[in-house]
Scaffold this motif. Structure first.
Motif, PDB file in Angstrom:
ATOM      1  N   GLY A 136       7.140  10.720 -17.711  1.00  0.00           N
ATOM      2  CA  GLY A 136       8.240   9.903 -17.250  1.00  0.00           C
ATOM      3  C   GLY A 136       7.964   8.495 -17.512  1.00  0.00           C
ATOM      4  N   ASP A 137       9.135   7.612 -17.032  1.00  0.00           N
ATOM      5  CA  ASP A 137       8.990   6.344 -17.490  1.00  0.00           C
ATOM      6  C   ASP A 137       8.679   5.232 -16.197  1.00  0.00           C
ATOM      7  OD1 ASP A 137       9.498   3.988 -18.990  1.00  0.00           O
ATOM      8  OD2 ASP A 137      11.243   3.385 -17.905  1.00  0.00           O
ATOM      9  N   THR A 138       7.577   4.238 -16.477  1.00  0.00           N
ATOM     10  CA  THR A 138       7.270   3.492 -15.402  1.00  0.00           C
ATOM     11  C   THR A 138       7.776   2.343 -15.667  1.00  0.00           C
ATOM     12  OG1 THR A 138       5.343   4.737 -14.857  1.00  0.00           O
ATOM     13  CG2 THR A 138       5.204   2.665 -14.263  1.00  0.00           C
ATOM     14  N   SER A 139       8.453   1.684 -14.647  1.00  0.00           N
ATOM     15  CA  SER A 139       8.973   0.102 -14.822  1.00  0.00           C
ATOM     16  C   SER A 139       8.650  -0.632 -13.428  1.00  0.00           C
ATOM     17  CB  SER A 139      10.350   0.288 -15.070  1.00  0.00           C
ATOM     18  OG  SER A 139      11.215   0.909 -13.943  1.00  0.00           O
ATOM     19  N   ALA A 192       0.844  -1.086   0.068  1.00  0.00           N
ATOM     20  CA  ALA A 192       0.011   0.169   0.066  1.00  0.00           C
ATOM     21  C   ALA A 192       0.826   1.283  -0.026  1.00  0.00           C
ATOM     22  CB  ALA A 192      -1.030   0.112   1.372  1.00  0.00           C
ATOM     23  N   SER A 193       1.695   1.341   0.885  1.00  0.00           N
ATOM     24  CA  SER A 193       2.754   2.347   0.945  1.00  0.00           C
ATOM     25  C   SER A 193       3.652   2.636  -0.387  1.00  0.00           C
ATOM     26  CB  SER A 193       3.881   2.118   2.211  1.00  0.00           C
ATOM     27  OG  SER A 193       4.624   3.416   2.144  1.00  0.00           O
ATOM     28  N   ASN A 194       3.923   1.630  -1.013  1.00  0.00           N
ATOM     29  CA  ASN A 194       4.723   1.610  -2.195  1.00  0.00           C
ATOM     30  C   ASN A 194       3.842   2.397  -3.315  1.00  0.00           C
ATOM     31  OD1 ASN A 194       6.945   1.349  -4.120  1.00  0.00           O
ATOM     32  ND2 ASN A 194       5.729  -0.483  -4.912  1.00  0.00           N
ATOM     33  N   PHE A 195       2.697   1.936  -3.562  1.00  0.00           N
ATOM     34  CA  PHE A 195       1.640   2.347  -4.595  1.00  0.00           C
ATOM     35  C   PHE A 195       1.255   3.626  -4.294  1.00  0.00           C
ATOM     36  CE2 PHE A 195       2.027  -2.092  -5.771  1.00  0.00           C
ATOM     37  CZ  PHE A 195       2.503  -1.952  -7.271  1.00  0.00           C
ATOM     38  N   GLU A 196       1.039   3.826  -3.139  1.00  0.00           N
ATOM     39  CA  GLU A 196       0.662   5.224  -2.546  1.00  0.00           C
ATOM     40  C   GLU A 196       1.713   6.249  -3.063  1.00  0.00           C
ATOM     41  OE1 GLU A 196      -0.317   5.245   1.426  1.00  0.00           O
ATOM     42  OE2 GLU A 196      -2.477   4.120   1.136  1.00  0.00           O
ATOM     43  N   LYS A 197       2.904   5.946  -2.755  1.00  0.00           N
ATOM     44  CA  LYS A 197       3.945   6.654  -3.009  1.00  0.00           C
ATOM     45  C   LYS A 197       4.050   6.971  -4.505  1.00  0.00           C
ATOM     46  CE  LYS A 197       9.132   7.154  -2.630  1.00  0.00           C
ATOM     47  NZ  LYS A 197      10.364   6.385  -2.299  1.00  0.00           N
ATOM     48  N   LEU A 198       3.942   5.937  -5.313  1.00  0.00           N
ATOM     49  CA  LEU A 198       3.843   5.904  -6.750  1.00  0.00           C
ATOM     50  C   LEU A 198       2.855   6.981  -7.474  1.00  0.00           C
ATOM     51  CD1 LEU A 198       4.979   2.214  -7.783  1.00  0.00           C
ATOM     52  CD2 LEU A 198       6.566   4.149  -7.978  1.00  0.00           C
ATOM     53  N   ALA A 199       1.648   6.772  -6.726  1.00  0.00           N
ATOM     54  CA  ALA A 199       0.494   7.550  -7.158  1.00  0.00           C
ATOM     55  C   ALA A 199       0.656   9.163  -6.794  1.00  0.00           C
ATOM     56  CB  ALA A 199      -0.576   7.075  -6.407  1.00  0.00           C
ATOM     57  N   SER A 200       1.284   9.465  -5.645  1.00  0.00           N
ATOM     58  CA  SER A 200       1.815  10.495  -5.326  1.00  0.00           C
ATOM     59  C   SER A 200       2.538  11.158  -6.121  1.00  0.00           C
ATOM     60  CB  SER A 200       2.262  10.632  -3.570  1.00  0.00           C
ATOM     61  OG  SER A 200       2.479  11.916  -3.499  1.00  0.00           O
ATOM     62  N   GLU A 201       3.739  10.581  -6.571  1.00  0.00           N
ATOM     63  CA  GLU A 201       4.775  11.228  -7.362  1.00  0.00           C
ATOM     64  C   GLU A 201       4.062  11.516  -8.931  1.00  0.00           C
ATOM     65  OE1 GLU A 201       7.793   8.177  -7.313  1.00  0.00           O
ATOM     66  OE2 GLU A 201       8.574   8.913  -5.317  1.00  0.00           O
ATOM     67  N   LEU A 202       3.426  10.486  -9.256  1.00  0.00           N
ATOM     68  CA  LEU A 202       2.489  10.507 -10.463  1.00  0.00           C
ATOM     69  C   LEU A 202       1.765  11.873 -10.497  1.00  0.00           C
ATOM     70  CD1 LEU A 202       2.255   9.588 -13.555  1.00  0.00           C
ATOM     71  CD2 LEU A 202       0.170   8.069 -12.502  1.00  0.00           C
ATOM     72  N   THR A 261       6.962   1.306 -19.731  1.00  0.00           N
ATOM     73  CA  THR A 261       5.485   2.038 -19.731  1.00  0.00           C
ATOM     74  C   THR A 261       4.521   1.345 -20.881  1.00  0.00           C
ATOM     75  OG1 THR A 261       6.502   3.998 -19.092  1.00  0.00           O
ATOM     76  CG2 THR A 261       4.157   4.081 -20.041  1.00  0.00           C
ATOM     77  N   ASP A 262       5.090   1.086 -22.122  1.00  0.00           N
ATOM     78  CA  ASP A 262       4.537   0.757 -23.106  1.00  0.00           C
ATOM     79  C   ASP A 262       3.991  -0.899 -22.814  1.00  0.00           C
ATOM     80  OD1 ASP A 262       4.694   2.827 -24.694  1.00  0.00           O
ATOM     81  OD2 ASP A 262       6.445   2.094 -25.784  1.00  0.00           O
ATOM     82  N   GLU A 263       4.997  -1.622 -22.228  1.00  0.00           N
ATOM     83  CA  GLU A 263       4.504  -2.793 -21.757  1.00  0.00           C
ATOM     84  C   GLU A 263       3.543  -3.111 -20.739  1.00  0.00           C
ATOM     85  OE1 GLU A 263       8.580  -5.315 -22.432  1.00  0.00           O
ATOM     86  OE2 GLU A 263       8.516  -4.043 -20.893  1.00  0.00           O
ATOM     87  N   LEU A 264       3.470  -2.069 -19.576  1.00  0.00           N
ATOM     88  CA  LEU A 264       2.529  -1.858 -18.915  1.00  0.00           C
ATOM     89  C   LEU A 264       1.181  -1.496 -19.523  1.00  0.00           C
ATOM     90  CD1 LEU A 264       4.548   0.118 -15.848  1.00  0.00           C
ATOM     91  CD2 LEU A 264       3.419  -2.220 -15.875  1.00  0.00           C
TER      92      LEU A 264
END
Length: 252
Positions: free
Chosen positions: A215-218, A100-110, A225-228
């Motif tokens: 930005g690039d998401t991996s 939860a913390s990881n994806f919340e951080k990713l969402a916040s950065e995005l 990003t394209d693969e996602l």
């Protein structure tokens, strides 16, 4: 597929329904003996038939061994299996928090990057609109001045035409002569202004630029990003083909 055991109460205790209390072959006889060779319970009638000449024990004799097996199972389960399961539960709980913390951080950065890009795009748009406005005002000024010069020029021409008409009707020969020698007007036609121009062509293939700007998401699997995007599309396809699926639409 294994069947789930159900229970019924027999002689004050719970007995699973799939566990026999009477012999399957001799249903009138109770199961009172244990065959070591066949590892199965049998009745008194079996001793002279299907279990003849086998090592057969009274069921009471085998119970201590079965109790030891049960106790060993209990001890092993308490000391090993329960400890392992508890560790797995603790580890999973931590993974839940980290996930939860990881994806919340990713969402916040995005979201932060998205807001920044929107602000930059708004600023760029405002700057371009300001240039358009200045060019429009400059062109308006040039055109209004040109229009006024043309109107002034028109009035002078009309005045010269009126004077020429009067001279033709009432002028002396010398006045008419000199007017006839004059083949052009004294006034010069106002010069047409050069207007400032601008064009705008909307970028219809902006998705790649937006992805690059965002930005690039991996992932840990090295997905880009394209693969996602393809993964997301596959997941949507799976949900849409599932009889228990639901689809969530996100719009702005």
């Amino acid at each position: 597929m294994a069947q789930t055991a159900t229970y019924s109460r027999t002689k004050g205790r719970h007995v699973r329904n799939n566990e026999q209390t009477t012999c399957r072959l001799h249903q009138k006889w109770q199961l009172e003996f244990y065959c070591r060779k066949c590892e199965d319970l049998c009745c008194n009638e079996c001793l002279s038939t299907c279990h003849k000449a086998h090592s057969v024990y009274d069921i009471d004799e085998i119970i201590p061994e079965k109790k030891r097996d049960i106790q060993n199972f209990m001890d092993r389960t308490k000391k090993t299996d329960l400890v392992v399961v508890h560790d797995y539960i603790t580890s999973t709980e931590k993974q839940l928090v980290d996930n939860a913390s990881n994806f919340e951080k990713l969402a916040s950065e995005l979201e932060t990057q998205t807001i920044k890009l929107k602000e930059e795009l708004d600023l760029l748009s405002a700057q371009t609109l300001s240039i358009y406005s200045q060019m429009k005002e400059e062109n308006t000024r040039l055109l209004q001045t040109y229009k006024q010069d043309l109107e002034t020029y028109e009035e002078k021409i009309k005045q010269q035409l009126l004077e020429s008409d009067t001279l033709l009707r009432e002028g002396t020969h010398l006045e008419i002569f000199y007017l006839g020698c004059k083949t052009h007007y004294d006034e010069i036609l106002p010069l047409k202004p050069t207007l400032q121009t601008a064009t705008f062509t909307a970028n219809v293939n902006y998705h790649a630029s937006l992805k690059q700007a965002l930005g690039d998401t991996s992932t840990g699997r090295g997905q880009s990003t394209d693969e996602l995007d393809r993964w997301s599309t596959d997941q949507e396809d799976k949900r849409s083909t599932s009889p228990y699926s639901y689809v969530t639409a996100l719009g702005y």
